[in-house]
Design a protein around this motif. Structure first.
Motif, PDB file in Angstrom:
ATOM      1  N   UNK A  26     -16.529 -42.223 -50.693  1.00  0.00           N
ATOM      2  CA  UNK A  26     -16.959 -42.629 -52.035  1.00  0.00           C
ATOM      3  C   UNK A  26     -18.253 -41.901 -52.398  1.00  0.00           C
ATOM      4  N   UNK A  27     -19.187 -41.818 -51.453  1.00  0.00           N
ATOM      5  CA  UNK A  27     -20.456 -41.125 -51.702  1.00  0.00           C
ATOM      6  C   UNK A  27     -20.222 -39.641 -51.980  1.00  0.00           C
ATOM      7  N   UNK A  28     -19.343 -39.031 -51.188  1.00  0.00           N
ATOM      8  CA  UNK A  28     -19.028 -37.609 -51.407  1.00  0.00           C
ATOM      9  C   UNK A  28     -18.464 -37.396 -52.808  1.00  0.00           C
ATOM     10  N   UNK A  29     -17.532 -38.260 -53.217  1.00  0.00           N
ATOM     11  CA  UNK A  29     -16.927 -38.119 -54.534  1.00  0.00           C
ATOM     12  C   UNK A  29     -17.981 -38.257 -55.635  1.00  0.00           C
ATOM     13  N   UNK A  30     -18.920 -39.178 -55.467  1.00  0.00           N
ATOM     14  CA  UNK A  30     -19.981 -39.361 -56.467  1.00  0.00           C
ATOM     15  C   UNK A  30     -20.882 -38.134 -56.526  1.00  0.00           C
ATOM     16  N   UNK A  31     -21.195 -37.569 -55.382  1.00  0.00           N
ATOM     17  CA  UNK A  31     -22.025 -36.364 -55.362  1.00  0.00           C
ATOM     18  C   UNK A  31     -21.318 -35.190 -56.031  1.00  0.00           C
ATOM     19  N   UNK A  32     -20.011 -35.080 -55.832  1.00  0.00           N
ATOM     20  CA  UNK A  32     -19.267 -34.023 -56.500  1.00  0.00           C
ATOM     21  C   UNK A  32     -19.278 -34.204 -58.011  1.00  0.00           C
ATOM     22  N   UNK A  86     -18.646 -33.295 -40.968  1.00  0.00           N
ATOM     23  CA  UNK A  86     -17.862 -32.121 -41.370  1.00  0.00           C
ATOM     24  C   UNK A  86     -18.373 -30.824 -40.761  1.00  0.00           C
ATOM     25  N   UNK A  87     -19.601 -30.862 -40.236  1.00  0.00           N
ATOM     26  CA  UNK A  87     -20.170 -29.631 -39.705  1.00  0.00           C
ATOM     27  C   UNK A  87     -20.501 -28.614 -40.783  1.00  0.00           C
ATOM     28  N   UNK A  88     -20.754 -29.083 -41.998  1.00  0.00           N
ATOM     29  CA  UNK A  88     -21.032 -28.191 -43.127  1.00  0.00           C
ATOM     30  C   UNK A  88     -22.148 -28.804 -43.966  1.00  0.00           C
ATOM     31  N   UNK A  89     -22.917 -27.959 -44.606  1.00  0.00           N
ATOM     32  CA  UNK A  89     -24.016 -28.453 -45.440  1.00  0.00           C
ATOM     33  C   UNK A  89     -23.506 -29.177 -46.677  1.00  0.00           C
ATOM     34  N   UNK A 124     -30.400 -24.210 -59.270  1.00  0.00           N
ATOM     35  CA  UNK A 124     -31.182 -24.399 -60.497  1.00  0.00           C
ATOM     36  C   UNK A 124     -30.680 -25.550 -61.371  1.00  0.00           C
ATOM     37  N   UNK A 125     -29.426 -25.966 -61.213  1.00  0.00           N
ATOM     38  CA  UNK A 125     -28.872 -27.047 -62.034  1.00  0.00           C
ATOM     39  C   UNK A 125     -28.494 -28.269 -61.207  1.00  0.00           C
ATOM     40  N   UNK A 126     -29.207 -28.440 -60.078  1.00  0.00           N
ATOM     41  CA  UNK A 126     -28.917 -29.573 -59.219  1.00  0.00           C
ATOM     42  C   UNK A 126     -28.209 -29.129 -57.965  1.00  0.00           C
ATOM     43  N   UNK A 127     -27.457 -30.046 -57.345  1.00  0.00           N
ATOM     44  CA  UNK A 127     -26.758 -29.734 -56.112  1.00  0.00           C
ATOM     45  C   UNK A 127     -25.517 -28.904 -56.412  1.00  0.00           C
ATOM     46  N   UNK A 128     -25.332 -27.879 -55.627  1.00  0.00           N
ATOM     47  CA  UNK A 128     -24.147 -27.029 -55.771  1.00  0.00           C
ATOM     48  C   UNK A 128     -23.267 -27.228 -54.545  1.00  0.00           C
ATOM     49  N   UNK A 129     -21.979 -27.523 -54.732  1.00  0.00           N
ATOM     50  CA  UNK A 129     -21.092 -27.729 -53.581  1.00  0.00           C
ATOM     51  C   UNK A 129     -20.792 -26.417 -52.879  1.00  0.00           C
ATOM     52  N   UNK A 130     -20.722 -26.475 -51.556  1.00  0.00           N
ATOM     53  CA  UNK A 130     -20.322 -25.311 -50.777  1.00  0.00           C
ATOM     54  C   UNK A 130     -18.800 -25.128 -50.910  1.00  0.00           C
ATOM     55  N   UNK A 131     -18.320 -24.034 -50.380  1.00  0.00           N
ATOM     56  CA  UNK A 131     -16.881 -23.785 -50.403  1.00  0.00           C
ATOM     57  C   UNK A 131     -16.138 -24.894 -49.655  1.00  0.00           C
ATOM     58  N   UNK A 132     -16.724 -25.373 -48.541  1.00  0.00           N
ATOM     59  CA  UNK A 132     -16.094 -26.456 -47.791  1.00  0.00           C
ATOM     60  C   UNK A 132     -16.013 -27.722 -48.636  1.00  0.00           C
ATOM     61  N   UNK A 133     -17.070 -28.021 -49.367  1.00  0.00           N
ATOM     62  CA  UNK A 133     -17.066 -29.213 -50.221  1.00  0.00           C
ATOM     63  C   UNK A 133     -16.003 -29.081 -51.307  1.00  0.00           C
ATOM     64  N   UNK A 134     -15.856 -27.898 -51.863  1.00  0.00           N
ATOM     65  CA  UNK A 134     -14.845 -27.700 -52.897  1.00  0.00           C
ATOM     66  C   UNK A 134     -13.434 -27.869 -52.334  1.00  0.00           C
ATOM     67  N   UNK A 135     -13.245 -27.431 -51.068  1.00  0.00           N
ATOM     68  CA  UNK A 135     -11.945 -27.624 -50.423  1.00  0.00           C
ATOM     69  C   UNK A 135     -11.643 -29.111 -50.209  1.00  0.00           C
ATOM     70  N   UNK A 136     -12.680 -29.875 -49.908  1.00  0.00           N
ATOM     71  CA  UNK A 136     -12.503 -31.297 -49.610  1.00  0.00           C
ATOM     72  C   UNK A 136     -12.352 -32.156 -50.861  1.00  0.00           C
ATOM     73  N   UNK A 137     -12.854 -31.687 -51.991  1.00  0.00           N
ATOM     74  CA  UNK A 137     -12.979 -32.540 -53.178  1.00  0.00           C
ATOM     75  C   UNK A 137     -11.647 -33.148 -53.610  1.00  0.00           C
ATOM     76  N   UNK A 138     -10.633 -32.314 -53.806  1.00  0.00           N
ATOM     77  CA  UNK A 138      -9.356 -32.823 -54.330  1.00  0.00           C
ATOM     78  C   UNK A 138      -8.642 -33.761 -53.352  1.00  0.00           C
ATOM     79  N   UNK A 139      -8.501 -33.376 -52.054  1.00  0.00           N
ATOM     80  CA  UNK A 139      -7.809 -34.292 -51.145  1.00  0.00           C
ATOM     81  C   UNK A 139      -8.546 -35.612 -50.928  1.00  0.00           C
ATOM     82  N   UNK A 140      -9.888 -35.581 -50.899  1.00  0.00           N
ATOM     83  CA  UNK A 140     -10.614 -36.835 -50.708  1.00  0.00           C
ATOM     84  C   UNK A 140     -10.541 -37.721 -51.954  1.00  0.00           C
ATOM     85  N   UNK A 141     -10.556 -37.122 -53.138  1.00  0.00           N
ATOM     86  CA  UNK A 141     -10.384 -37.924 -54.351  1.00  0.00           C
ATOM     87  C   UNK A 141      -8.979 -38.539 -54.369  1.00  0.00           C
ATOM     88  N   UNK A 142      -7.988 -37.749 -53.929  1.00  0.00           N
ATOM     89  CA  UNK A 142      -6.633 -38.293 -53.838  1.00  0.00           C
ATOM     90  C   UNK A 142      -6.538 -39.430 -52.836  1.00  0.00           C
TER      91      UNK A 142
END
Length: 307
Positions: free
Chosen positions: A17-23, A53-56, A62-80
């Motif tokens: 839930x926290x990850x999804x909110x950060x995204x 996850x072993x990832x940052x 400049x516009x806040x937190x930017x997701x890494x490539x790993x975070x972008x990979x995780x976003x859709x499956x974790x939201x699902x």
């Protein structure tokens, strides 16, 4: 990455839930406010996510937190995954019988099956054509409770409930007892007198094969004893047997009516007082609030005879 080698012990649902909110927010404080956490608690959740996850996951930009490539990979499956969990945990109250495709299992003894199944099947054909039934028989209340406990039946119809808090009950219908004999037979003359009734040869319906029933108990209180000519387990066989012999029987009125033998029988109130049989709808507490189960129970109640 070998996902089977990852350590998920620190990854609970709240971290997802926290990850999804950060995204969504790309900002620790706003993400914390979104899900009702403090900013330090959200920072701690992010640290646990990074460790798991072993990832940052998120880096400052400049516009806040930017997701890494790993975070972008995780976003859709974790939201699902969150959506799936939410749907599974939500108590839905929008059961749609007309669209449902489900099988219900009912535990019914002989008479409730005879009384309830025809109107129930008719109601299902009209309101829920995709719903199917499976019927399980039982002979005593303990067996009905076992079927409910083990999830082998959704509901059971039986005698009044016992003391088990986990088994819930609702009155369904009742049956009074009548005594019957072949119309025009000498045995028919005895139905109005307890002593003459006791002297006749009787049919006793006993699924357990016992040779002593409620009639015997009531007669014994008057110092009377009856002769049992036939003891059998099938109640719907009794009216036909009486209609072709000089035997008498004491049966539930609905059995006499449902057998189709009533025109061939003399039917009288039992000459000894017998309490009516109360049939109850029984179900397990774990299914009490399930919408489909509640709908089935209501349909069974509406299918039961009134009066």
């Amino acid at each position: 990455m070998n996902i089977h080698a990852m350590d998920y012990r620190g990854l609970d649902l709240n971290l997802i839930v926290a990850f999804d909110a950060l995204m969504e927010e790309r900002h620790v404080t706003r993400a914390a406010r979104r899900i009702g956490l403090t900013q330090p608690a959200m920072s701690a959740a992010l640290a646990r996510l990074r460790k798991a996850t072993g990832d940052e996951l998120f880096v400052r930009g400049p516009k806040g937190l930017a997701p890494t490539s790993r975070a972008q990979d995780l976003a859709a499956p974790l939201k699902g995954a969150l959506r799936t969990v939410g749907e599974a945990l939500a108590l839905r109250d929008d059961f749609r019988p007309a669209e449902a495709s489900v099988v219900f299992t009912l535990a019914l003894s002989e008479h409730p099956a005879h009384v309830l199944l025809p109107p129930l099947a008719e109601a299902l054909a009209a309101a829920a054509p995709g719903v199917d039934l499976r019927i399980r028989g039982f002979t005593d209340r303990n067996e009905a409770v076992r079927l409910l406990d083990e999830g082998l039946a959704d509901v059971a119809v039986g005698v009044p409930p016992g003391t088990e808090a986990r088994i819930l009950a609702r009155p369904l219908f009742r049956e009074r007892f009548v005594s019957v004999a072949r119309a025009g037979s000498p045995a028919a003359e005895c139905l109005g007198d307890a002593a003459a009734f006791a002297a006749a040869r009787h049919v006793l319906v006993s699924p357990e094969g016992d040779g002593f029933g409620a009639v015997d108990e009531a007669l014994s209180e008057r110092g009377l004893r009856r002769r049992l000519g036939v003891v059998l387990p099938q109640m719907y066989a009794a009216p036909a047997l009486v209609a072709r012999t000089d035997l008498v029987a004491t049966l539930m009125e609905g059995v006499v009516t449902g057998s189709g033998m009533a025109p061939l029988l003399t039917v009288r109130p039992c000459p000894v007082e017998l309490a009516p049989v109360e049939f109850h709808l029984l179900w397990h507490r774990r299914s009490d609030r399930h919408p489909a189960q509640a709908w089935l129970r209501d349909l069974l109640v509406s299918s039961a005879p009134s009066g």
